[in-house]
Design an enzyme around this catalytic site. Sequence first.
Site, short mmCIF file in Angstrom:
data_model
loop_
_atom_site.label_atom_id
_atom_site.label_comp_id
_atom_site.label_asym_id
_atom_site.label_seq_id
_atom_site.Cartn_x
_atom_site.Cartn_y
_atom_site.Cartn_z
N SER A 36 0.78 -1.24 0.00
CA SER A 36 0.00 0.00 0.00
C SER A 36 0.81 1.29 0.00
O SER A 36 0.38 2.29 -0.58
CB SER A 36 -0.96 0.02 1.19
OG SER A 36 -0.27 -0.16 2.41
N ASP A 232 -3.51 6.46 10.84
CA ASP A 232 -3.56 5.02 11.05
C ASP A 232 -2.23 4.45 11.52
O ASP A 232 -2.14 3.28 11.90
CB ASP A 232 -4.03 4.29 9.79
CG ASP A 232 -3.12 4.50 8.57
OD1 ASP A 232 -1.97 4.97 8.74
OD2 ASP A 232 -3.56 4.18 7.46
N HIS A 235 0.48 4.25 7.08
CA HIS A 235 0.70 4.80 5.75
C HIS A 235 1.35 6.18 5.79
O HIS A 235 1.04 7.00 6.65
CB HIS A 235 -0.62 4.87 4.99
CG HIS A 235 -1.25 3.52 4.78
ND1 HIS A 235 -2.40 3.13 5.41
CD2 HIS A 235 -0.83 2.47 4.03
CE1 HIS A 235 -2.69 1.89 5.05
NE2 HIS A 235 -1.75 1.47 4.21
#
Length: 270
Positions: A36, A232, A235
């Site tokens: 990601s 979060d 990221h």
Amino acid sequence: MGSLSLVLILLSHACAVSASDSRLHNDNIFILAGQSNMAGRGGVVNGTWDGIVPSECQPNPSILRLTAGLTWVEAREPLHADIDTNKTCGIGPGMAFANAVLRDPAFGIVGLVPCAVGATNISEWSRGTYLYTQLVRRAKASLQHGGKIRALLWYQGESDSKSREYAKSYKGKLEKFILDLRTDLRSPMLPVIQVALASGGPFIKIVREAQLGVDLPNVTCVDAMGLPLEPDGIHLTTPAQVRLGKRLASAFLQTVPTPISNNTSKRWGA
């Protein structure tokens, strides 16, 4: 008058096709793969991208992107929107990397080949898997009109840092992945610029040591530790992705004049 108009239209179309082919023949192609943080989650909070594209990531006619349908188009954020389709994509390092490389106007066209998919572990990228097969397929398709793959940009490992077993086997699997990819792309010295994790699970230290200790030629490591993270805690933020893209570009440009010939993994940090 009708015939003249038709001739002019055909001539215009022929010139456009010729120009397109010429651009593709001069491509400097880069594969973007991993999970990601390579696909890009900069500016994504609670599943929604804020749509903010910093100046370093703005479109440039000299930056192309290979779509999921294997056609070249002008690159725009989010680069992985049609590749990493199960999650919301935002800003990744790819556009900042390409724009930084193009500060040298003589560099030519940059062709980006997005392949990253979020929440994937290193075993899912091993030879014979769906992701590996797609990566090779897209890489080969990018060469259909000429050009050269200049490097693989790789950012992956967060998923493997959640398990001690996965973390301990990471180095061997990563090195095998690189060797297999070089073999299948018939590019035994393909430069690989990997990113050492900025975030991860309880065994991140083991994965980072593996990344920083890769013992293969033409493998460079850019360290992302310390770059700002989204709420979060996993990221990279948009500004962090811009900084990472610039670091990747710096690492790549340093390898251009003097190809790496020893077995030491070079590291880039600040």
